[in-house]
Design a protein around this motif. Sequence first.
Motif, PDB file in Angstrom:
ATOM      1  N   LEU A 191       7.400 -39.781  32.424  1.00  0.00           N
ATOM      2  CA  LEU A 191       8.617 -39.377  33.121  1.00  0.00           C
ATOM      3  C   LEU A 191       9.193 -38.133  32.450  1.00  0.00           C
ATOM      4  CD1 LEU A 191      10.735 -40.222  35.309  1.00  0.00           C
ATOM      5  CD2 LEU A 191      11.934 -41.427  33.475  1.00  0.00           C
ATOM      6  N   SER A 192       9.293 -37.034  33.197  1.00  0.00           N
ATOM      7  CA  SER A 192       9.883 -35.789  32.699  1.00  0.00           C
ATOM      8  C   SER A 192      11.215 -35.588  33.390  1.00  0.00           C
ATOM      9  CB  SER A 192       8.957 -34.600  32.977  1.00  0.00           C
ATOM     10  OG  SER A 192       7.707 -34.771  32.353  1.00  0.00           O
ATOM     11  N   THR A 193      12.302 -35.624  32.629  1.00  0.00           N
ATOM     12  CA  THR A 193      13.635 -35.542  33.215  1.00  0.00           C
ATOM     13  C   THR A 193      14.165 -34.115  33.157  1.00  0.00           C
ATOM     14  OG1 THR A 193      14.555 -36.200  31.075  1.00  0.00           O
ATOM     15  CG2 THR A 193      14.179 -37.930  32.689  1.00  0.00           C
ATOM     16  N   VAL A 194      15.308 -33.908  33.818  1.00  0.00           N
ATOM     17  CA  VAL A 194      15.861 -32.562  33.934  1.00  0.00           C
ATOM     18  C   VAL A 194      16.313 -32.006  32.590  1.00  0.00           C
ATOM     19  CG1 VAL A 194      16.538 -32.773  36.341  1.00  0.00           C
ATOM     20  CG2 VAL A 194      18.090 -33.591  34.546  1.00  0.00           C
ATOM     21  N   ASP A 195      16.462 -32.879  31.565  1.00  0.00           N
ATOM     22  CA  ASP A 195      16.819 -32.384  30.239  1.00  0.00           C
ATOM     23  C   ASP A 195      15.588 -32.014  29.418  1.00  0.00           C
ATOM     24  OD1 ASP A 195      15.743 -34.839  29.701  1.00  0.00           O
ATOM     25  OD2 ASP A 195      17.513 -35.685  28.749  1.00  0.00           O
ATOM     26  N   HIS A 196      14.419 -31.936  30.108  1.00  0.00           N
ATOM     27  CA  HIS A 196      13.153 -31.516  29.510  1.00  0.00           C
ATOM     28  C   HIS A 196      12.611 -32.520  28.485  1.00  0.00           C
ATOM     29  CE1 HIS A 196      13.746 -27.710  31.525  1.00  0.00           C
ATOM     30  NE2 HIS A 196      14.910 -27.555  30.910  1.00  0.00           N
ATOM     31  N   MET A 197      13.092 -33.751  28.566  1.00  0.00           N
ATOM     32  CA  MET A 197      12.562 -34.812  27.718  1.00  0.00           C
ATOM     33  C   MET A 197      11.453 -35.541  28.472  1.00  0.00           C
ATOM     34  SD  MET A 197      14.070 -34.896  24.751  1.00  0.00           S
ATOM     35  CE  MET A 197      13.774 -36.589  24.225  1.00  0.00           C
ATOM     36  N   GLN A 198      10.400 -35.931  27.751  1.00  0.00           N
ATOM     37  CA  GLN A 198       9.320 -36.707  28.333  1.00  0.00           C
ATOM     38  C   GLN A 198       9.359 -38.113  27.750  1.00  0.00           C
ATOM     39  OE1 GLN A 198       5.632 -34.551  27.772  1.00  0.00           O
ATOM     40  NE2 GLN A 198       5.851 -33.598  29.774  1.00  0.00           N
ATOM     41  N   ARG A 199       9.229 -39.092  28.626  1.00  0.00           N
ATOM     42  CA  ARG A 199       9.286 -40.488  28.200  1.00  0.00           C
ATOM     43  C   ARG A 199       8.154 -41.252  28.860  1.00  0.00           C
ATOM     44  NH1 ARG A 199      14.400 -38.517  29.135  1.00  0.00           N
ATOM     45  NH2 ARG A 199      15.972 -38.893  27.515  1.00  0.00           N
ATOM     46  N   GLN A 200       7.449 -42.023  28.061  1.00  0.00           N
ATOM     47  CA  GLN A 200       6.369 -42.851  28.599  1.00  0.00           C
ATOM     48  C   GLN A 200       6.957 -44.180  29.066  1.00  0.00           C
ATOM     49  OE1 GLN A 200       3.195 -43.725  25.887  1.00  0.00           O
ATOM     50  NE2 GLN A 200       2.255 -45.229  27.240  1.00  0.00           N
ATOM     51  N   ILE A 201       6.686 -44.531  30.311  1.00  0.00           N
ATOM     52  CA  ILE A 201       7.184 -45.789  30.861  1.00  0.00           C
ATOM     53  C   ILE A 201       6.055 -46.495  31.603  1.00  0.00           C
ATOM     54  CG2 ILE A 201       9.550 -44.923  31.077  1.00  0.00           C
ATOM     55  CD1 ILE A 201       9.068 -44.558  34.058  1.00  0.00           C
ATOM     56  N   THR A 212      10.151 -44.049  46.048  1.00  0.00           N
ATOM     57  CA  THR A 212       8.985 -43.670  45.256  1.00  0.00           C
ATOM     58  C   THR A 212       9.074 -44.186  43.832  1.00  0.00           C
ATOM     59  OG1 THR A 212       8.737 -41.678  46.578  1.00  0.00           O
ATOM     60  CG2 THR A 212       7.597 -41.717  44.465  1.00  0.00           C
ATOM     61  N   LEU A 213      10.250 -44.052  43.209  1.00  0.00           N
ATOM     62  CA  LEU A 213      10.434 -44.496  41.831  1.00  0.00           C
ATOM     63  C   LEU A 213      11.790 -45.173  41.706  1.00  0.00           C
ATOM     64  CD1 LEU A 213       9.439 -44.551  38.873  1.00  0.00           C
ATOM     65  CD2 LEU A 213      10.608 -42.354  38.554  1.00  0.00           C
ATOM     66  N   LEU A 214      11.794 -46.400  41.213  1.00  0.00           N
ATOM     67  CA  LEU A 214      13.025 -47.159  41.027  1.00  0.00           C
ATOM     68  C   LEU A 214      13.149 -47.494  39.548  1.00  0.00           C
ATOM     69  CD1 LEU A 214      15.410 -48.688  42.427  1.00  0.00           C
ATOM     70  CD2 LEU A 214      13.910 -50.683  42.507  1.00  0.00           C
ATOM     71  N   LEU A 215      14.228 -47.047  38.915  1.00  0.00           N
ATOM     72  CA  LEU A 215      14.476 -47.324  37.500  1.00  0.00           C
ATOM     73  C   LEU A 215      15.526 -48.419  37.380  1.00  0.00           C
ATOM     74  CD1 LEU A 215      14.677 -43.664  36.081  1.00  0.00           C
ATOM     75  CD2 LEU A 215      12.707 -45.198  36.081  1.00  0.00           C
ATOM     76  N   TYR A 216      15.266 -49.408  36.519  1.00  0.00           N
ATOM     77  CA  TYR A 216      16.213 -50.491  36.326  1.00  0.00           C
ATOM     78  C   TYR A 216      17.345 -50.054  35.397  1.00  0.00           C
ATOM     79  CZ  TYR A 216      12.737 -53.563  38.453  1.00  0.00           C
ATOM     80  OH  TYR A 216      11.858 -54.147  39.327  1.00  0.00           O
ATOM     81  N   PRO A 217      18.556 -50.602  35.596  1.00  0.00           N
ATOM     82  CA  PRO A 217      19.720 -50.180  34.803  1.00  0.00           C
ATOM     83  C   PRO A 217      19.512 -50.280  33.295  1.00  0.00           C
ATOM     84  CG  PRO A 217      20.443 -51.491  36.671  1.00  0.00           C
ATOM     85  CD  PRO A 217      18.946 -51.565  36.651  1.00  0.00           C
ATOM     86  N   HIS A 218      18.831 -51.336  32.828  1.00  0.00           N
ATOM     87  CA  HIS A 218      18.677 -51.499  31.379  1.00  0.00           C
ATOM     88  C   HIS A 218      17.854 -50.360  30.777  1.00  0.00           C
ATOM     89  CE1 HIS A 218      14.431 -52.837  31.489  1.00  0.00           C
ATOM     90  NE2 HIS A 218      14.759 -53.462  32.583  1.00  0.00           N
ATOM     91  N   TYR A 219      16.889 -49.828  31.553  1.00  0.00           N
ATOM     92  CA  TYR A 219      16.130 -48.692  31.041  1.00  0.00           C
ATOM     93  C   TYR A 219      16.976 -47.423  31.076  1.00  0.00           C
ATOM     94  CZ  TYR A 219      12.906 -44.837  30.662  1.00  0.00           C
ATOM     95  OH  TYR A 219      12.302 -43.664  30.265  1.00  0.00           O
ATOM     96  N   VAL A 220      17.710 -47.219  32.166  1.00  0.00           N
ATOM     97  CA  VAL A 220      18.564 -46.029  32.284  1.00  0.00           C
ATOM     98  C   VAL A 220      19.566 -45.971  31.134  1.00  0.00           C
ATOM     99  CG1 VAL A 220      20.326 -44.906  33.695  1.00  0.00           C
ATOM    100  CG2 VAL A 220      18.289 -45.870  34.779  1.00  0.00           C
TER     101      VAL A 220
END
Length: 260
Positions: A191-201, A212-220
């Motif tokens: 996952l590459s976010t707008v803050d240019h951070m990459q996170r493996q999920i 297409t992509l649903l993120l759960y609140p606890h991860y957010v």
Amino acid sequence: MIGSLLLAMSTTLLPQTSQPQHVAPLVPAQHFAPVTIPFDYFNRHIFITLTLNGTPGMVFLLDSGTNSNILSMNTASAMGLQPVSIQQEKGLGLGSGKVHVAAAKDIDARIGDIQIANLMAVIDLQDLENRFGHRIDGILGFPFLQHFVVELDFNKHLLTLMPSRKYSYRGPGDTLYLTSRSTATSIPVMLSTVDHMQRQIKVEIDTGSDVTLLLYPHYVHGAHLEGIFPSKAQQQAFGLGGYFAMQYGEIGRASCRERV
């Protein structure tokens, strides 16, 4: 636009719904010729028709995120399969509401001459059917997909069912490792976010979801991504368990991380 999707989920997982002791696990014939049938792509969901206890034309939603094959309580009653011991349960799908559930039923579900299910949980799907505006006699979930290779051609709206044993893919696509748990199958994603951070999920494969992509609140919250979800954009979505809150946000991109 997705041209095609190949689901090869051959595992030993069983549905969590308790089984009558006399019902043997489904062991499909592994040498049948591939069978192709049309599917209806309605409101970003996949519906197929199958034969149930000898009755053709039964409409089922394909939902890989459901850990049981499900028969509508109304359809069960219409077919003379009277539900007994009806209870209300929570946690059967997205949404906080309770769902009416009856004892599992012995079923002979077929696509062509191939038996695809012999046991289904009986659940009240009336609210789900009303919400969709589409007939729903039942849901084919992970227990269906774990026994077969299922190819979905979205351009032609065709589903092809193939035996999973010794299946070898020879197409131009990439093959991803599937990680199986007791309730779902997931794939690794970067996952590459707008803050240019990459996170493996790890994300669950859910053909019953219309996003297409649903993120759960606890991860957010844990990843401190609240800023990508505007507070005024909250909406209501609908799942098997009723309505649930959802907010739309914007990320950079998400890509499959591992290929073999």
